[in-house]
Motif scaffolding. Structure first.
Motif, PDB file in Angstrom:
ATOM      1  N   VAL A 245       0.919  -1.168  -0.026  1.00 47.39           N
ATOM      2  CA  VAL A 245       0.062  -0.142  -0.014  1.00 47.39           C
ATOM      3  C   VAL A 245       0.861   1.304   0.009  1.00 47.39           C
ATOM      4  CG1 VAL A 245      -1.543   1.357   1.361  1.00 47.39           C
ATOM      5  CG2 VAL A 245      -1.950  -1.063   1.142  1.00 47.39           C
ATOM      6  N   GLU A 246       2.017   1.313   0.713  1.00 46.95           N
ATOM      7  CA  GLU A 246       2.759   2.385   0.843  1.00 46.95           C
ATOM      8  C   GLU A 246       3.422   2.722  -0.703  1.00 46.95           C
ATOM      9  OE1 GLU A 246       6.260   3.732   3.644  1.00 46.95           O
ATOM     10  OE2 GLU A 246       6.576   2.305   2.790  1.00 46.95           O
ATOM     11  N   GLU A 247       3.708   1.543  -1.186  1.00 44.14           N
ATOM     12  CA  GLU A 247       4.430   1.744  -2.651  1.00 44.14           C
ATOM     13  C   GLU A 247       3.175   2.185  -3.564  1.00 44.14           C
ATOM     14  OE1 GLU A 247       7.855   1.532  -3.774  1.00 44.14           O
ATOM     15  OE2 GLU A 247       8.096   1.475  -1.405  1.00 44.14           O
ATOM     16  N   ILE A 248       2.188   1.763  -3.610  1.00 45.98           N
ATOM     17  CA  ILE A 248       1.215   2.144  -4.519  1.00 45.98           C
ATOM     18  C   ILE A 248       0.818   3.749  -4.227  1.00 45.98           C
ATOM     19  CG2 ILE A 248      -1.363   1.971  -4.773  1.00 45.98           C
ATOM     20  CD1 ILE A 248      -0.981  -1.178  -4.188  1.00 45.98           C
ATOM     21  N   HIS A 249       0.546   3.850  -2.941  1.00 48.84           N
ATOM     22  CA  HIS A 249       0.477   5.483  -2.540  1.00 48.84           C
ATOM     23  C   HIS A 249       1.485   6.581  -3.068  1.00 48.84           C
ATOM     24  CE1 HIS A 249      -0.348   8.894  -0.307  1.00 48.84           C
ATOM     25  NE2 HIS A 249      -1.560   8.674   0.006  1.00 48.84           N
ATOM     26  N   LYS A 250       2.683   5.847  -3.087  1.00 49.70           N
ATOM     27  CA  LYS A 250       3.911   6.606  -3.590  1.00 49.70           C
ATOM     28  C   LYS A 250       4.027   6.954  -4.990  1.00 49.70           C
ATOM     29  CE  LYS A 250       8.905   6.520  -3.630  1.00 49.70           C
ATOM     30  NZ  LYS A 250       9.991   5.821  -2.931  1.00 49.70           N
ATOM     31  N   ASN A 251       3.606   5.785  -5.731  1.00 48.62           N
ATOM     32  CA  ASN A 251       3.709   5.588  -7.018  1.00 48.62           C
ATOM     33  C   ASN A 251       2.584   5.740  -8.024  1.00 48.62           C
ATOM     34  OD1 ASN A 251       6.523   5.027  -6.848  1.00 48.62           O
ATOM     35  ND2 ASN A 251       6.269   2.902  -6.181  1.00 48.62           N
ATOM     36  N   GLU A 252       1.529   5.465  -7.562  1.00 49.88           N
ATOM     37  CA  GLU A 252       0.126   5.518  -8.178  1.00 49.88           C
ATOM     38  C   GLU A 252      -0.747   6.533  -8.096  1.00 49.88           C
ATOM     39  OE1 GLU A 252      -1.387   1.534  -8.908  1.00 49.88           O
ATOM     40  OE2 GLU A 252       0.695   0.542  -8.298  1.00 49.88           O
ATOM     41  N   VAL A 253      -0.769   6.824  -7.012  1.00 46.51           N
ATOM     42  CA  VAL A 253      -1.911   7.632  -6.537  1.00 46.51           C
ATOM     43  C   VAL A 253      -1.654   9.195  -6.784  1.00 46.51           C
ATOM     44  CG1 VAL A 253      -3.502   8.752  -4.388  1.00 46.51           C
ATOM     45  CG2 VAL A 253      -2.844   6.126  -4.569  1.00 46.51           C
ATOM     46  N   PRO A 254      -2.402   9.912  -7.534  1.00 46.16           N
ATOM     47  CA  PRO A 254      -2.187  11.253  -7.739  1.00 46.16           C
ATOM     48  C   PRO A 254      -2.002  12.138  -6.674  1.00 46.16           C
ATOM     49  CG  PRO A 254      -3.816  10.675  -9.364  1.00 46.16           C
ATOM     50  CD  PRO A 254      -3.622   9.676  -8.165  1.00 46.16           C
ATOM     51  N   GLU A 255      -1.213  13.243  -6.506  1.00 49.85           N
ATOM     52  CA  GLU A 255      -1.185  14.362  -5.476  1.00 49.85           C
ATOM     53  C   GLU A 255      -2.398  14.833  -5.292  1.00 49.85           C
ATOM     54  OE1 GLU A 255       1.804  17.675  -3.979  1.00 49.85           O
ATOM     55  OE2 GLU A 255       2.194  16.822  -5.862  1.00 49.85           O
ATOM     56  N   GLY A 256      -2.923  15.002  -3.983  1.00 51.55           N
ATOM     57  CA  GLY A 256      -4.393  15.698  -3.816  1.00 51.55           C
ATOM     58  C   GLY A 256      -5.300  14.853  -3.686  1.00 51.55           C
TER      59      GLY A 256
END
Length: 305
Positions: A245-256
């Protein structure tokens, strides 16, 4: 809100639905009618029209809370799905009841609890293949469709790894399936989704936030209290999931963009998926979930023009 046709059914459902297992009282909170009313009022305000429940979320308790609301509001505004196959016997305890006679009794009890004359989508609930292969059961259900008690049949799959029931859904006149699908569990992409698309089955994605792991609330090293169902998960597997989840949040979820909103939209982008049905405990959660509809792509093959 966006809407899509649920496969070969005649139902045009909101891409965001409301999952209601929590109203049965097994998740550490007992819901009052006023709380359910507030959640469903917010859903209606946001254009959500799809509710998913079951006879064994409590002993028809979730259905009864929904039914009380429907009795005081416009039933025609809602597409109501429920399930059959079990009797509730306390927290996370069920007995299985799959004979045609038993299911007919369950259907009538659900209609009464829901304060309605018909169920829009009646789903076999996590049945085994042996329970599924029951001509007498499906013949009885077809007769209830003819009588108008049921408008469409569906299957809520027990397993992501086997496609037998999906492959034979059309044989029992089921027009939709329900399956666990999220960014951490993509197993349905292998066999279940292709089979669904070949048959024009609607697909309802449950557990889209992976039991909350994709909510964005938890970091690696997080622990869960004893009354949290996630505390029963294998600790090593939980650690691996939280790292993912940490990696997904870092690499896939757009900022904001809130991770939960992104996770719902991610599910909705798959061409096989019609709608997601996250559980909602508050009107605020309903509002956040509804925002995912705007993130999902507009050129989805099931989108209504």
């Amino acid at each position: 809100m966006k809407y899509r046709r649920l496969g070969k059914t005649n139902l045009d459902i909101s891409v965001i639905g409301i999952g209601t297992w929590q109203y049965g009282g097994e998740w550490g909170k007992d819901f009052g009618q006023y709380e359910v009313d507030a959640i469903l009022n917010k859903a209606n305000e946001k254009g959500i029209n799809f509710l998913d429940t079951a006879e064994c979320y409590g002993d028809h308790l979730s259905e009864s809370l929904i039914g009380d609301y429907l009795s005081r509001n416009n039933r025609e505004d809602w597409i109501v799905a429920t399930k059959f196959g079990h009797h509730f016997h306390g927290n996370f305890e069920r007995t299985r009841h799959w004979s045609a006679n038993d299911v007919l009794k369950q259907l009538d009890a659900s209609l009464k609890a829901l304060s309605t004359d018909y169920i829009d989508l009646y789903q076999a609930h996590s049945c085994t293949d042996e329970e599924f292969n029951n001509d007498e059961l499906w013949t009885m259900l077809d007769k209830q469709v003819e009588k108008g008690k049921i408008r469409n049949l569906g299957i809520s799959l027990r397993s992501n790894g086997e496609s037998y029931q999906t492959d034979h859904a059309s044989d029992v006149n089921a027009g939709a399936i329900q399956v666990v699908y999220n960014r951490l569990d993509r197993k349905p992409e292998e066999n279940i989704f292709p089979s669904s698309q070949n048959q024009n089955l609607g697909v309802l994605a449950r557990v889209p936030l992976a039991s909350g792991y994709l909510s964005g609330k938890y970091k690696p090293g997080a622990t869960f209290s004893a009354d949290d169902v996630r505390s029963k998960h294998d600790s090593e597997e939980t650690a691996i999931l939280l790292k993912q989840v940490e990696e997904i949040h870092k690499n896939e979820v757009p900022e904001g963009v809130p991770m939960a909103t992104w996770a719902l939209a991610w599910v909705l982008k798959h061409p096989a998926v019609t709608a997601v049905i996250p559980g909602c405990k508050t009107p605020e959660q309903v509002e956040l979930n509804a925002k995912a509809a705007q993130l999902a792509e507009d050129n989805h093959p099931q989108s209504l023009k």
